[in-house]
Design an enzyme around this catalytic site. Sequence first.
Site, short mmCIF file in Angstrom:
data_model
loop_
_atom_site.label_atom_id
_atom_site.label_comp_id
_atom_site.label_asym_id
_atom_site.label_seq_id
_atom_site.Cartn_x
_atom_site.Cartn_y
_atom_site.Cartn_z
N ARG A 179 53.38 -7.41 22.27
CA ARG A 179 54.82 -7.71 22.48
C ARG A 179 55.65 -7.36 21.24
O ARG A 179 56.58 -8.07 20.87
CB ARG A 179 55.06 -9.18 22.84
CG ARG A 179 54.33 -9.67 24.02
CD ARG A 179 54.84 -9.06 25.33
NE ARG A 179 54.01 -9.54 26.40
CZ ARG A 179 52.84 -8.99 26.75
NH1 ARG A 179 52.40 -7.91 26.14
NH2 ARG A 179 52.13 -9.50 27.74
N SER A 230 58.21 -15.48 30.46
CA SER A 230 57.68 -16.41 29.45
C SER A 230 58.67 -16.58 28.31
O SER A 230 59.12 -15.59 27.72
CB SER A 230 56.36 -15.89 28.89
OG SER A 230 55.41 -15.82 29.92
N GLU A 307 59.61 -15.41 22.95
CA GLU A 307 59.45 -14.05 23.45
C GLU A 307 60.82 -13.57 23.95
O GLU A 307 61.19 -12.42 23.79
CB GLU A 307 58.42 -14.02 24.58
CG GLU A 307 58.19 -12.64 25.14
CD GLU A 307 56.92 -12.52 25.97
OE1 GLU A 307 55.95 -13.24 25.72
OE2 GLU A 307 56.92 -11.68 26.89
C1 LIG Z 1 59.79 -13.19 36.11
C2 LIG Z 1 59.53 -12.39 34.85
C3 LIG Z 1 58.24 -12.04 34.51
C4 LIG Z 1 57.99 -11.30 33.34
N1 LIG Z 1 56.70 -10.94 33.06
C5 LIG Z 1 56.44 -10.19 31.95
C6 LIG Z 1 55.10 -9.77 31.67
O1 LIG Z 1 54.17 -10.04 32.39
N2 LIG Z 1 54.91 -9.02 30.55
C7 LIG Z 1 55.93 -8.68 29.72
O2 LIG Z 1 55.69 -7.97 28.72
N3 LIG Z 1 57.20 -9.06 29.98
C8 LIG Z 1 57.48 -9.81 31.06
N4 LIG Z 1 58.77 -10.21 31.32
C9 LIG Z 1 59.84 -9.90 30.37
C10 LIG Z 1 60.59 -8.58 30.68
O3 LIG Z 1 60.51 -8.28 32.02
C11 LIG Z 1 60.06 -7.41 29.86
O4 LIG Z 1 60.09 -7.71 28.50
C12 LIG Z 1 60.88 -6.14 30.14
O5 LIG Z 1 60.11 -5.04 29.75
C13 LIG Z 1 62.22 -6.13 29.42
O6 LIG Z 1 62.95 -4.99 29.84
P1 LIG Z 1 64.52 -5.02 30.07
O7 LIG Z 1 64.95 -3.66 30.44
O8 LIG Z 1 64.89 -6.10 31.01
O9 LIG Z 1 65.02 -5.35 28.59
P2 LIG Z 1 66.26 -6.26 28.19
O10 LIG Z 1 65.92 -7.68 28.48
O11 LIG Z 1 67.52 -5.73 28.73
O12 LIG Z 1 66.26 -6.03 26.60
C14 LIG Z 1 65.18 -6.43 25.80
C15 LIG Z 1 65.36 -5.83 24.40
O13 LIG Z 1 65.25 -4.41 24.46
C16 LIG Z 1 66.47 -3.79 23.98
N5 LIG Z 1 66.65 -2.59 24.78
C17 LIG Z 1 66.66 -2.49 26.13
N6 LIG Z 1 66.73 -1.19 26.48
C18 LIG Z 1 66.78 -0.47 25.34
C19 LIG Z 1 66.85 0.93 25.04
N7 LIG Z 1 66.90 1.86 26.00
N8 LIG Z 1 66.88 1.32 23.75
C20 LIG Z 1 66.83 0.40 22.75
N9 LIG Z 1 66.77 -0.93 22.97
C21 LIG Z 1 66.73 -1.35 24.25
C22 LIG Z 1 67.54 -4.84 24.12
O14 LIG Z 1 68.59 -4.64 23.18
C23 LIG Z 1 66.73 -6.09 23.78
O15 LIG Z 1 66.57 -6.16 22.38
C24 LIG Z 1 59.05 -10.93 32.49
C25 LIG Z 1 60.39 -11.28 32.84
C26 LIG Z 1 60.61 -11.99 34.00
C27 LIG Z 1 62.03 -12.33 34.37
#
Ligand SMILES: Cc1cc2nc3c(=O)[nH]c(=O)nc-3n(C[C@H](O)[C@H](O)[C@H](O)COP(=O)(O)OP(=O)(O)OC[C@H]3O[C@@H](n4cnc5c(N)ncnc54)[C@H](O)[C@@H]3O)c2cc1C
Length: 315
Positions: A179, A230, A307
């Site tokens: 992570r 999480s 996280e």
């Molecule tokens: C129900 C649920 C279950 C989940 N299960 C997991 C799991 O099993 N494993 C896991 O690892 N995660 C899990 N997550 C967390 C999440 O889904 C992941 O971390 C996901 O990959 C985040 O992607 P996002 O596009 O939503 O990022 P965001 O939440 O929009 O952003 C996260 C970070 O990345 C940055 N960011 C986003 N896009 C870019 C880009 N293109 N360039 C630079 N910076 C950027 C943002 O500024 C921020 O700092 C879960 C979330 C939920 C709601």
Amino acid sequence: MLKEIQIQEAIQNLQASQVPFRENLSLASLSSFKIGGTAPLVVEPGEDEQIYSCLAILQKLDLPFKILGGGSNLLISDHPDDFVVLRLAGSYKSYEMLEPGIFRIGAATNTTPTFRQISQKGYKGVEFLSTIPGWTGGAVMQNAGCYGGELLDFTSKIEFIRNGEIHSKKPSEIEYGYRFTEFLQKKDSIILRVEMKLDEGNLEEIEESLKDKRDKRNSSQPENKKSAGSMFKNPRLNDEQGKPIKAWELIDRVGLRGAIKGGAQISPEHCNFIVNLGSATALDVHYLASLVQEKVHKETGILLNREVEYFGSIP
Ligand SMILES: Cc1cc2nc3c(=O)[nH]c(=O)nc-3n(C[C@H](O)[C@H](O)[C@H](O)COP(=O)(O)OP(=O)(O)OC[C@H]3O[C@@H](n4cnc5c(N)ncnc54)[C@H](O)[C@@H]3O)c2cc1C
């Protein structure tokens, strides 16, 4: 708070450079928590040239910005009004197969359908990614993973903008781990695309693996609840029997399962999730997260690290 005059100047410049944007947008609808106030300006570049224009404009006007992906790992401020939001759109929302097994995937692709489709084309290994919400760029940022797999293990190339230039690196050329990536630590890059080189597999086995991971997910997480997954990372410590200690076990042990503050609750089903019962504010969630950290630390000596990231000022 950004000044109205700065926003209007940015808008004129964005219009002149033909960079798409939206004004006064509620960020709650763009977050899996369904929490977040109104952002004065959300810029949505759809190609590399538009990102360059956008960065030049923001720099010229001295406007701070934050990048929003699928909003599934964030707690968004109730008042996100002191920065511009940059959210990739257009060409970053698609992926293509360059040659058999080699995929180029835009940072704004939705992880779940993208990796389900790629798996169903007969390429194996990435089925786990079809159960993670959010976008591919966000998944790269924190090396998203589950069920023993992590995104960067399957990535051959990451393209990103840093210091105004496009770079292309293999995962072995960057720092990353559980992570964690240097992108997340430094916050100095915009992820544009990744390339993956995947092996062909047996379609029946792949379908079975997709179903197995979906079932695991459905049985272990609160279904259809508004959350950001999480809340805390597992502490990477073992108990006396040598078993890894889980964050949820610590939260349960200190008696916080089901605790409520305002519209937010520590999930009774999976206590490492904080859920929005309908009207939660970022402050409600922050209150519960701080309570968990304090109680777990006081009663077990273990400091849980978040996280879920805070997007804008919360307390
Ligand atoms: C129900 C649920 C279950 C989940 N299960 C997991 C799991 O099993 N494993 C896991 O690892 N995660 C899990 N997550 C967390 C999440 O889904 C992941 O971390 C996901 O990959 C985040 O992607 P996002 O596009 O939503 O990022 P965001 O939440 O929009 O952003 C996260 C970070 O990345 C940055 N960011 C986003 N896009 C870019 C880009 N293109 N360039 C630079 N910076 C950027 C943002 O500024 C921020 O700092 C879960 C979330 C939920 C709601």
